[in-house]
Design a protein around this motif. Structure first.
Motif, PDB file in Angstrom:
ATOM      1  N   GLU A 407      11.788  28.614 -10.981  1.00 47.70           N
ATOM      2  CA  GLU A 407      11.268  27.443 -11.699  1.00 47.70           C
ATOM      3  C   GLU A 407      10.600  26.405 -10.831  1.00 47.70           C
ATOM      4  O   GLU A 407      11.019  26.159  -9.703  1.00 47.70           O
ATOM      5  CB  GLU A 407      12.439  26.736 -12.397  1.00 47.70           C
ATOM      6  N   PHE A 408       9.593  25.787 -11.381  1.00 48.36           N
ATOM      7  CA  PHE A 408       8.986  24.610 -10.763  1.00 48.36           C
ATOM      8  C   PHE A 408       8.874  23.537 -11.837  1.00 48.36           C
ATOM      9  O   PHE A 408       8.392  23.798 -12.933  1.00 48.36           O
ATOM     10  CB  PHE A 408       7.581  24.951 -10.231  1.00 48.36           C
ATOM     11  N   CYS A 409       9.366  22.366 -11.522  1.00 45.81           N
ATOM     12  CA  CYS A 409       9.284  21.278 -12.495  1.00 45.81           C
ATOM     13  C   CYS A 409       8.276  20.246 -12.007  1.00 45.81           C
ATOM     14  O   CYS A 409       8.380  19.742 -10.899  1.00 45.81           O
ATOM     15  CB  CYS A 409      10.661  20.646 -12.664  1.00 45.81           C
ATOM     16  N   ASN A 410       7.324  19.958 -12.841  1.00 39.15           N
ATOM     17  CA  ASN A 410       6.221  19.078 -12.451  1.00 39.15           C
ATOM     18  C   ASN A 410       6.550  17.605 -12.645  1.00 39.15           C
ATOM     19  O   ASN A 410       5.991  16.742 -11.995  1.00 39.15           O
ATOM     20  CB  ASN A 410       5.008  19.446 -13.312  1.00 39.15           C
ATOM     21  N   ASN A 411       7.429  17.309 -13.577  1.00 40.27           N
ATOM     22  CA  ASN A 411       7.687  15.896 -13.876  1.00 40.27           C
ATOM     23  C   ASN A 411       9.133  15.501 -13.644  1.00 40.27           C
ATOM     24  O   ASN A 411       9.634  14.574 -14.241  1.00 40.27           O
ATOM     25  CB  ASN A 411       7.250  15.552 -15.310  1.00 40.27           C
ATOM     26  N   CYS A 412       9.833  16.255 -12.776  1.00 37.79           N
ATOM     27  CA  CYS A 412      11.249  15.939 -12.570  1.00 37.79           C
ATOM     28  C   CYS A 412      11.422  14.788 -11.600  1.00 37.79           C
ATOM     29  O   CYS A 412      12.247  13.914 -11.799  1.00 37.79           O
ATOM     30  CB  CYS A 412      11.990  17.147 -12.040  1.00 37.79           C
ATOM     31  N   GLU A 413      10.616  14.800 -10.526  1.00 37.42           N
ATOM     32  CA  GLU A 413      10.859  13.786  -9.504  1.00 37.42           C
ATOM     33  C   GLU A 413      10.205  12.467  -9.820  1.00 37.42           C
ATOM     34  O   GLU A 413      10.769  11.412  -9.610  1.00 37.42           O
ATOM     35  CB  GLU A 413      10.448  14.315  -8.145  1.00 37.42           C
ATOM     36  N   GLN A 414       8.999  12.544 -10.327  1.00 38.66           N
ATOM     37  CA  GLN A 414       8.372  11.299 -10.737  1.00 38.66           C
ATOM     38  C   GLN A 414       7.577  11.537 -12.004  1.00 38.66           C
ATOM     39  O   GLN A 414       7.161  12.655 -12.279  1.00 38.66           O
ATOM     40  CB  GLN A 414       7.453  10.771  -9.638  1.00 38.66           C
ATOM     41  N   GLY A 415       7.401  10.485 -12.790  1.00 36.86           N
ATOM     42  CA  GLY A 415       6.665  10.614 -14.036  1.00 36.86           C
ATOM     43  C   GLY A 415       5.219  10.971 -13.750  1.00 36.86           C
ATOM     44  O   GLY A 415       4.661  10.579 -12.730  1.00 36.86           O
ATOM     45  N   THR A 416       4.623  11.743 -14.625  1.00 35.07           N
ATOM     46  CA  THR A 416       3.212  12.088 -14.450  1.00 35.07           C
ATOM     47  C   THR A 416       2.393  11.242 -15.422  1.00 35.07           C
ATOM     48  O   THR A 416       2.910  10.783 -16.439  1.00 35.07           O
ATOM     49  CB  THR A 416       2.987  13.582 -14.726  1.00 35.07           C
ATOM     50  N   PRO A 417       1.103  11.070 -15.135  1.00 35.63           N
ATOM     51  CA  PRO A 417       0.293  10.230 -16.020  1.00 35.63           C
ATOM     52  C   PRO A 417       0.240  10.774 -17.439  1.00 35.63           C
ATOM     53  O   PRO A 417       0.273  11.980 -17.651  1.00 35.63           O
ATOM     54  CB  PRO A 417      -1.097  10.283 -15.386  1.00 35.63           C
ATOM     55  N   GLU A 418       0.162   9.879 -18.371  1.00 39.18           N
ATOM     56  CA  GLU A 418      -0.051  10.211 -19.768  1.00 39.18           C
ATOM     57  C   GLU A 418      -1.455  10.766 -19.927  1.00 39.18           C
ATOM     58  O   GLU A 418      -2.382  10.358 -19.202  1.00 39.18           O
ATOM     59  CB  GLU A 418      -0.005   8.906 -20.556  1.00 39.18           C
ATOM     60  N   ALA A 419      -1.630  11.640 -20.934  1.00 34.59           N
ATOM     61  CA  ALA A 419      -2.952  12.235 -21.169  1.00 34.59           C
ATOM     62  C   ALA A 419      -4.048  11.169 -21.253  1.00 34.59           C
ATOM     63  O   ALA A 419      -5.120  11.311 -20.664  1.00 34.59           O
ATOM     64  CB  ALA A 419      -2.920  13.045 -22.462  1.00 34.59           C
ATOM     65  N   TYR A 420      -3.765  10.076 -21.974  1.00 33.63           N
ATOM     66  CA  TYR A 420      -4.812   9.068 -22.167  1.00 33.63           C
ATOM     67  C   TYR A 420      -5.169   8.348 -20.874  1.00 33.63           C
ATOM     68  O   TYR A 420      -6.277   7.856 -20.733  1.00 33.63           O
ATOM     69  CB  TYR A 420      -4.409   8.076 -23.267  1.00 33.63           C
ATOM     70  N   GLU A 421      -4.238   8.281 -19.946  1.00 31.47           N
ATOM     71  CA  GLU A 421      -4.571   7.644 -18.666  1.00 31.47           C
ATOM     72  C   GLU A 421      -5.655   8.451 -17.973  1.00 31.47           C
ATOM     73  O   GLU A 421      -6.673   7.914 -17.537  1.00 31.47           O
ATOM     74  CB  GLU A 421      -3.352   7.597 -17.738  1.00 31.47           C
ATOM     75  N   SER A 422      -5.437   9.769 -17.864  1.00 32.51           N
ATOM     76  CA  SER A 422      -6.446  10.523 -17.119  1.00 32.51           C
ATOM     77  C   SER A 422      -7.761  10.594 -17.886  1.00 32.51           C
ATOM     78  O   SER A 422      -8.826  10.557 -17.280  1.00 32.51           O
ATOM     79  CB  SER A 422      -5.968  11.903 -16.678  1.00 32.51           C
ATOM     80  N   LEU A 423      -7.677  10.671 -19.217  1.00 31.47           N
ATOM     81  CA  LEU A 423      -8.938  10.790 -19.968  1.00 31.47           C
ATOM     82  C   LEU A 423      -9.745   9.491 -19.924  1.00 31.47           C
ATOM     83  O   LEU A 423     -10.963   9.515 -19.741  1.00 31.47           O
ATOM     84  CB  LEU A 423      -8.652  11.206 -21.405  1.00 31.47           C
ATOM     85  N   ILE A 424      -9.072   8.360 -20.082  1.00 29.88           N
ATOM     86  CA  ILE A 424      -9.815   7.094 -20.021  1.00 29.88           C
ATOM     87  C   ILE A 424     -10.404   6.917 -18.623  1.00 29.88           C
ATOM     88  O   ILE A 424     -11.551   6.511 -18.454  1.00 29.88           O
ATOM     89  CB  ILE A 424      -8.913   5.898 -20.420  1.00 29.88           C
ATOM     90  N   HIS A 425      -9.616   7.270 -17.629  1.00 27.18           N
ATOM     91  CA  HIS A 425     -10.122   7.161 -16.266  1.00 27.18           C
ATOM     92  C   HIS A 425     -11.348   8.049 -16.062  1.00 27.18           C
ATOM     93  O   HIS A 425     -12.366   7.626 -15.509  1.00 27.18           O
ATOM     94  CB  HIS A 425      -9.024   7.518 -15.257  1.00 27.18           C
ATOM     95  N   ASP A 426     -11.279   9.272 -16.570  1.00 24.88           N
ATOM     96  CA  ASP A 426     -12.429  10.180 -16.441  1.00 24.88           C
ATOM     97  C   ASP A 426     -13.654   9.614 -17.150  1.00 24.88           C
ATOM     98  O   ASP A 426     -14.776   9.739 -16.652  1.00 24.88           O
ATOM     99  CB  ASP A 426     -12.105  11.560 -17.039  1.00 24.88           C
ATOM    100  N   ALA A 427     -13.443   9.014 -18.313  1.00 26.41           N
ATOM    101  CA  ALA A 427     -14.592   8.447 -19.041  1.00 26.41           C
ATOM    102  C   ALA A 427     -15.201   7.304 -18.234  1.00 26.41           C
ATOM    103  O   ALA A 427     -16.419   7.148 -18.185  1.00 26.41           O
ATOM    104  CB  ALA A 427     -14.161   7.967 -20.418  1.00 26.41           C
ATOM    105  N   ILE A 428     -14.356   6.528 -17.571  1.00 23.82           N
ATOM    106  CA  ILE A 428     -14.865   5.397 -16.782  1.00 23.82           C
ATOM    107  C   ILE A 428     -15.644   5.885 -15.555  1.00 23.82           C
ATOM    108  O   ILE A 428     -16.670   5.327 -15.197  1.00 23.82           O
ATOM    109  CB  ILE A 428     -13.692   4.470 -16.364  1.00 23.82           C
TER     110      ILE A 428
END
Ligand code: BG6
Length: 490
Positions: A407-428
């Motif tokens: 197993e590999f856990c992507n969000n166990c150690e620290q929270g990952t960005p919300e979908a809207y964070e990355s999408l708004i950033h990409d739009a900017i």
């Protein structure tokens, strides 16, 4: 960090802005991903002062944001960029205040005219608002102009096409950012990396080694407050046309020639071109629909869909869809892709299971006298990670085999960005990679339309399932016919 910009949010008093957009903007700000100078103009129909609007943004951040407000000074720095304009968006005259707020910002800071227009409003207003943006001169920019819109784009191919033609009178394809928020999810973006940055997967990623693929997006929530929309849309339009087909494209696409937007879009579009279309006469064999009945979820009694608020008591709307899909190209010939989605199911889970073919000859057996297949499971939500199911010797046994998970856990150690964070950033920053191209939207509708027509004519039954279950019996039969079964979500 991007250039200074203004973002006009139409629908700033609505649910999407409150739950997703303001919290995402705040996270971007706290992560130093916004420029020093930016302006957010919230537009709504209700009367609000700038102060009241800023307070509403504060409430939304406190309730929904991943990153909390810890010091007042940074909050003040952030919120001073927010202003509010009351406008009836259908009325072209209502845009002058928006314009003066943007122009005031641009001349005060002497910044380029970079403008983003976020339509967090019903899709039947997309055409009107983009037209009004044009007639008011808001689209005459020396810098960039971008339109951000949300699904659903139309309710079938014809209506989507009409919207597209209308918005394209103001914005070109390169200026239109169509959000499918699943493409903003960390693990959906990770599918490409897992596939194309690991030499152990790519050689196996085809019909020679893959038995089937399963894509699940299950929810425990019901229709909630959204019956007005949902009872007309149904799960096919709400989830399959967009999110499920997007995940399918990510799993199936060929490696792009480069990691550039066009190259990635091209490969995704080719997947939809290869997707086997079902005629109305074939739908019953490959696609099933269900509607939830009363049941018990997390220890609580929940009502049947037809007894929900604002739902027609004889509603034929599907709250569940399962389908067996085929991508008819050389890589995927004959491999079934099973997709399913539903409300009021046993758990909230979005995941993709790649089931590998069995060994050509079994030397070992588990206690059921078979050797379970290897699985690669990509979990997208709520857990984010990957795990591989392998067979190993049961310790101390006489060559008895047990499955284990690496197993590999992507969000166990620290929270990952919300979908809207990355999408708004990409739009900017002007990166369209994880937005949907018009051709993806149109081909997806062309696939969906015959299914919808078959159901609208009631050519096939609407099946029922108990809330808290994994869908109607027919969804299990779809796999059993091929000697497969749904893997339980993890
Ligand atoms: C939305 C649908 O697009 O996705 C909703 O309109 C659904 O009906 C939601 O609940 C699911 O998103 P997520 O991110 O919670 O899986």
């Amino acid at each position: 960090v991007s250039e200074p910009f203004s973002m006009v949010i139409f629908g700033a008093t609505g649910d999407l802005a409150k739950r997703k957009l303001f919290p995402a903007l705040f996270s971007l700000y706290m992560n130093n991903l916004l420029p020093d100078a930016f302006r957010i103009v919230g537009v709504g129909r209700t009367q609000r002062t700038h102060e009241q609007f800023r307070q509403a943004v504060r409430d939304s951040v406190e309730q929904f944001a991943r990153i909390k407000v810890t010091d007042e000074a940074s909050w003040q720095q952030f919120i001073k960029n927010f202003t509010y304009a009351i406008a009836d968006v259908k009325n072209p005259e209502g845009y002058s205040e928006i314009k003066s707020l943007i122009e005031g910002f641009e001349s005060h800071h002497d910044v380029p005219t970079n403008r983003l227009f976020y339509l967090a409003i019903a899709p039947d207003l997309f055409a009107t608002v983009s037209h009004n943006i044009k007639v008011n001169g808001l689209a005459n920019t020396k810098g960039y102009k971008r339109l951000i819109i949300e699904k659903p784009i139309g309710h079938d191919y014809a209506s989507a096409k009409e919207i597209d033609e209308q918005i394209k009178r103001t914005f070109s394809e390169k200026e239109i950012y169509r959000i499918d928020h699943y493409l903003g999810k960390e693990m959906v973006q990770n599918i490409n990396v897992i596939r194309f940055a690991n030499s152990i997967f790519e050689p196996l990623w085809n019909h020679h080694y893959i038995e089937c693929v399963q894509i699940t997006a299950s929810e425990t929530v019901g229709v909630e407050e959204r019956a007005a929309y949902y009872d007309h849309a149904g799960a096919l339009r709400d989830m399959v046309q967009n999110h499920l087909l997007q995940m399918l494209m990510m799993v199936c696409m060929e490696p792009p020639s480069r990691l550039k937007t066009e190259a990635i879009h091209d490969e995704k579009i080719k997947v939809l071109r290869s997707l086997r279309q079902y005629s109305e006469a074939e739908v019953g064999k490959y696609v099933v629909r269900g509607q939830y009945q009363a049941g018990v979820l997390n220890g609580k009694d929940t009502p049947a869909y037809r007894d929900e608020k604002n739902v027609d008591s004889a509603s034929q709307t599907e709250t569940f869809v399962a389908a067996k899909l085929f991508v008819d190209n050389l890589r995927w010939a004959g491999v079934p892709f099973y997709v399913r989605t539903g409300k009021r199911m046993g758990a909230k889970a979005t995941e993709i299971v790649i089931q590998f073919k069995e060994m050509p000859k079994n030397l070992y057996f588990n206690k059921n006298n078979d050797l379970g297949p290897n699985l690669l499971v990509i979990t997208i939500n709520p857990d984010e990670g990957i795990h591989m199911v392998l067979n190993t010797k049961k310790p101390g046994s006489d060559n008895q085999i047990i499955p284990i998970a690496m197993e590999f856990c992507n969000n166990c150690e620290q929270g990952t960005p919300e979908a809207y964070e990355s999408l708004i950033h990409d739009a900017i920053i002007g990166d369209q990679t994880f937005f949907t191209h018009w051709e993806e939207v149109s081909l997806a509708w062309e696939f969906i339309d015959p299914i919808r027509r078959a159901w609208d004519q009631n050519l096939y039954p609407l099946d029922f399932y108990e809330s808290g279950s994994w869908g109607p019996e027919s969804a299990h039969r779809l796999l059993a016919e091929e000697g497969h079964q749904w893997w339980p979500v993890t």
